[in-house]
Write a protein that holds these residues in place. Structure first.
Motif, PDB file in Angstrom:
ATOM      1  N   GLY A  29       0.803  -1.204   0.019  1.00  0.00           N
ATOM      2  CA  GLY A  29       0.052  -0.015   0.008  1.00  0.00           C
ATOM      3  C   GLY A  29       0.709   1.166  -0.080  1.00  0.00           C
ATOM      4  N   VAL A  30       2.468   1.210  -0.172  1.00  0.00           N
ATOM      5  CA  VAL A  30       3.063   2.243  -0.294  1.00  0.00           C
ATOM      6  C   VAL A  30       2.836   2.902  -1.644  1.00  0.00           C
ATOM      7  N   PRO A  31       2.699   4.478  -1.745  1.00  0.00           N
ATOM      8  CA  PRO A  31       2.704   4.891  -2.914  1.00  0.00           C
ATOM      9  C   PRO A  31       4.022   4.760  -3.565  1.00  0.00           C
ATOM     10  N   VAL A  32       4.228   4.102  -4.906  1.00  0.00           N
ATOM     11  CA  VAL A  32       5.709   3.836  -5.393  1.00  0.00           C
ATOM     12  C   VAL A  32       5.688   4.122  -6.756  1.00  0.00           C
ATOM     13  N   THR A  33       6.788   4.560  -7.326  1.00  0.00           N
ATOM     14  CA  THR A  33       7.125   4.760  -8.788  1.00  0.00           C
ATOM     15  C   THR A  33       8.122   3.972  -9.016  1.00  0.00           C
ATOM     16  N   LEU A  34       8.050   3.078 -10.145  1.00  0.00           N
ATOM     17  CA  LEU A  34       9.159   2.043 -10.419  1.00  0.00           C
ATOM     18  C   LEU A  34       9.448   2.478 -11.756  1.00  0.00           C
ATOM     19  N   ARG A  35      10.741   2.845 -12.235  1.00  0.00           N
ATOM     20  CA  ARG A  35      11.379   3.058 -13.389  1.00  0.00           C
ATOM     21  C   ARG A  35      12.453   2.398 -13.707  1.00  0.00           C
ATOM     22  N   ARG A  36      12.131   1.443 -14.750  1.00  0.00           N
ATOM     23  CA  ARG A  36      13.080   0.540 -15.290  1.00  0.00           C
ATOM     24  C   ARG A  36      13.906   1.499 -16.503  1.00  0.00           C
ATOM     25  N   HIS A  37      15.090   1.828 -16.604  1.00  0.00           N
ATOM     26  CA  HIS A  37      15.798   2.591 -17.579  1.00  0.00           C
ATOM     27  C   HIS A  37      16.389   1.390 -18.588  1.00  0.00           C
ATOM     28  N   GLU A  38      15.582   0.788 -19.458  1.00  0.00           N
ATOM     29  CA  GLU A  38      15.854  -0.463 -19.894  1.00  0.00           C
ATOM     30  C   GLU A  38      17.319  -0.439 -20.921  1.00  0.00           C
ATOM     31  N   GLY A  39      17.778   0.510 -21.548  1.00  0.00           N
ATOM     32  CA  GLY A  39      19.076   0.293 -22.165  1.00  0.00           C
ATOM     33  C   GLY A  39      20.418   0.721 -21.306  1.00  0.00           C
ATOM     34  N   LEU A  40      20.079   0.754 -19.980  1.00  0.00           N
ATOM     35  CA  LEU A  40      21.098   1.505 -19.275  1.00  0.00           C
ATOM     36  C   LEU A  40      21.927   0.618 -18.340  1.00  0.00           C
ATOM     37  N   VAL A  41      22.938   1.223 -17.675  1.00  0.00           N
ATOM     38  CA  VAL A  41      23.672   0.276 -16.729  1.00  0.00           C
ATOM     39  C   VAL A  41      23.838   0.875 -15.216  1.00  0.00           C
ATOM     40  N   HIS A  42      24.296   0.173 -14.380  1.00  0.00           N
ATOM     41  CA  HIS A  42      24.487   0.584 -13.014  1.00  0.00           C
ATOM     42  C   HIS A  42      25.426   1.754 -13.083  1.00  0.00           C
ATOM     43  N   GLY A  43      24.742   2.757 -11.962  1.00  0.00           N
ATOM     44  CA  GLY A  43      25.766   3.919 -11.758  1.00  0.00           C
ATOM     45  C   GLY A  43      25.429   4.912 -12.633  1.00  0.00           C
ATOM     46  N   ILE A  44      24.656   4.848 -13.718  1.00  0.00           N
ATOM     47  CA  ILE A  44      24.586   5.968 -14.704  1.00  0.00           C
ATOM     48  C   ILE A  44      24.293   7.312 -14.405  1.00  0.00           C
ATOM     49  N   VAL A  45      23.750   7.504 -12.922  1.00  0.00           N
ATOM     50  CA  VAL A  45      23.120   8.795 -12.486  1.00  0.00           C
ATOM     51  C   VAL A  45      24.414   9.601 -12.111  1.00  0.00           C
ATOM     52  N   ASN A  46      25.844   8.842 -12.120  1.00  0.00           N
ATOM     53  CA  ASN A  46      26.902   9.694 -11.639  1.00  0.00           C
ATOM     54  C   ASN A  46      27.531  10.361 -12.705  1.00  0.00           C
ATOM     55  N   ALA A  47      27.027   9.820 -14.082  1.00  0.00           N
ATOM     56  CA  ALA A  47      27.626  10.266 -15.354  1.00  0.00           C
ATOM     57  C   ALA A  47      26.809  11.516 -15.836  1.00  0.00           C
ATOM     58  N   THR A  48      26.740  12.508 -15.159  1.00  0.00           N
ATOM     59  CA  THR A  48      26.363  13.922 -15.541  1.00  0.00           C
ATOM     60  C   THR A  48      26.820  14.562 -16.628  1.00  0.00           C
ATOM     61  N   GLY A  49      28.288  14.505 -16.593  1.00  0.00           N
ATOM     62  CA  GLY A  49      28.842  15.129 -17.513  1.00  0.00           C
ATOM     63  C   GLY A  49      29.469  14.404 -18.779  1.00  0.00           C
ATOM     64  N   VAL A  50      29.106  13.359 -18.945  1.00  0.00           N
ATOM     65  CA  VAL A  50      29.228  12.477 -20.048  1.00  0.00           C
ATOM     66  C   VAL A  50      28.104  12.090 -20.746  1.00  0.00           C
ATOM     67  N   GLY A  51      27.633  12.411 -22.175  1.00  0.00           N
ATOM     68  CA  GLY A  51      26.609  11.988 -22.736  1.00  0.00           C
ATOM     69  C   GLY A  51      25.304  12.379 -22.000  1.00  0.00           C
ATOM     70  N   ARG A  52      23.874  11.885 -22.423  1.00  0.00           N
ATOM     71  CA  ARG A  52      22.749  12.120 -22.307  1.00  0.00           C
ATOM     72  C   ARG A  52      22.110  11.362 -21.226  1.00  0.00           C
TER      73      ARG A  52
END
Length: 340
Positions: free
Chosen positions: A293-316
């Motif tokens: 019953g917890v409001p939750v949003t699950l987002r699968r970034h299908e083409g991506l790999v682990h840790g990509i959120v740390n790569a804000t300076g490389v690519g899109r």
């Protein structure tokens, strides 16, 4: 890396080679080319190095892949921990005015690697694009400080933020927790512990590629055991450094997926990467939250790999994934500030 990240997708595909397809997903051309380049240029990876060198390697990667986005104020400080002061960093974008929302953020690195610098790029991005303050925590690392040291530090840092909301310039009713990988694990565990004990629990939880179950290897371990940035061997290395004996993996403070109940926990945003050994356990945790019953949003970034959120300076890809998360923070946490 920055040059190839800026290339058009069709050029990235031509340079990266035939598309990689696994489990009904296609690896993003930008990611495939970056992985190819890393394989051509990389030496030994961190789990094959002495610990100090492995930690230095992670710091170098943060410098290569991250981006020092300007923020109104960035202030280094300390917060009290159960074994002594913890280094922390407060990000506060310009134009907030009054008491803002706050995200208490825990870096990734398998509870063994990482620090304030490795999380700096993501924290800057979330502060600016979600319009809130971010408090990044440098919790104690294993193997010098194995489980439960990191958990105890994370809980103490969150409670300090609540108790000192006024001096931090934030609304105590709009404080959430978040993190990436091991940091996502800590965010989940902090939410569970503070919900079960007296005192306020976080208003929101943000988890990127969280470790939720060290007691077993889910199917995505077999699918993506090697070749997609985070490997099975590296996860084994993390586990062996973090835990003092295998039985600890059954503790919900290590494997939050194993908690008896998830009902009553804060609303959550869970992002997973399609090509990640941790994908399935992250999705399993999101499903259990929803079933409770917890409001939750699950987002699968299908083409991506682990840790990509740390790569804000490389690519899109990393920027796009963080922008989605920032939008979730705006609706789920930023909007709570000043409502009392």
């Amino acid at each position: 890396m920055r040059t190839i990240g800026a290339l058009p997708a069709r050029v990235q595909r031509a340079l990266g080679g035939r598309a990689v397809r696994i489990d009904g997903q296609e690896l993003h051309p930008e990611i495939q080319l970056a992985l190819k380049l890393l394989r051509l240029t990389a030496g030994r990876t961190f789990e094959q190095l002495p610990l100090s060198q492995g930690r230095a390697q992670i710091s170098r990667e943060a410098w290569v892949f991250g981006d020092s986005l300007p923020v109104g104020t960035v202030r280094d400080l300390t917060v009290p921990g159960p074994a002594g002061p913890l280094a922390a960093r407060l990000y506060r974008p310009s134009g907030l005015g009054g008491s803002s929302a706050l995200l208490v953020y825990f870096h990734g690195g398998g509870w063994v690697l990482g620090d304030l610098e490795s999380a700096d790029s993501a924290c800057r991005f979330l502060a600016v694009h979600a319009g809130l303050s971010v408090l990044s925590i440098d919790y104690r690392l294993a193997p010098e400080h194995p489980f439960p040291a990191g958990v105890e530090d994370a809980v103490a840092a969150y409670r300090h933020a609540v108790d000192n909301a006024e001096s931090l310039g934030v609304d105590p009713a709009a404080i959430g927790v978040g993190g990436e990988s091991a940091g996502g694990n800590l965010a989940a565990v902090v939410s569970q512990i503070t919900h079960a004990e007296p005192g306020p629990a976080p208003a929101f939880q943000l988890m990127f590629f969280p470790v939720t179950d060290l007691s077993t290897k889910h199917a995505s371990y077999l699918l993506f055991s090697d070749g997609f940035f985070l490997t099975e061997a590296q996860m084994d290395w993390y586990r062996d450094h973090y835990l003092t004996h295998p039985g600890e993996a059954l503790d919900p403070r290590v494997s939050p997926l194993l908690a008896d109940s998830l009902s009553g926990l804060p609303p959550a945003y869970v992002a997973v990467a399609g090509f990640d050994p941790l994908r399935d356990e992250g999705e399993a945790y999101a499903r259990r939250l929803g079933e409770a019953g917890v409001p939750v949003t699950l987002r699968r970034h299908e083409g991506l790999v682990h840790g990509i959120v740390n790569a804000t300076g490389v690519g899109r890809s990393g920027r796009d994934a963080l922008l989605e998360a920032a939008g979730a923070l705006r609706g789920g946490l930023t909007a709570l500030a000043g409502r009392r």
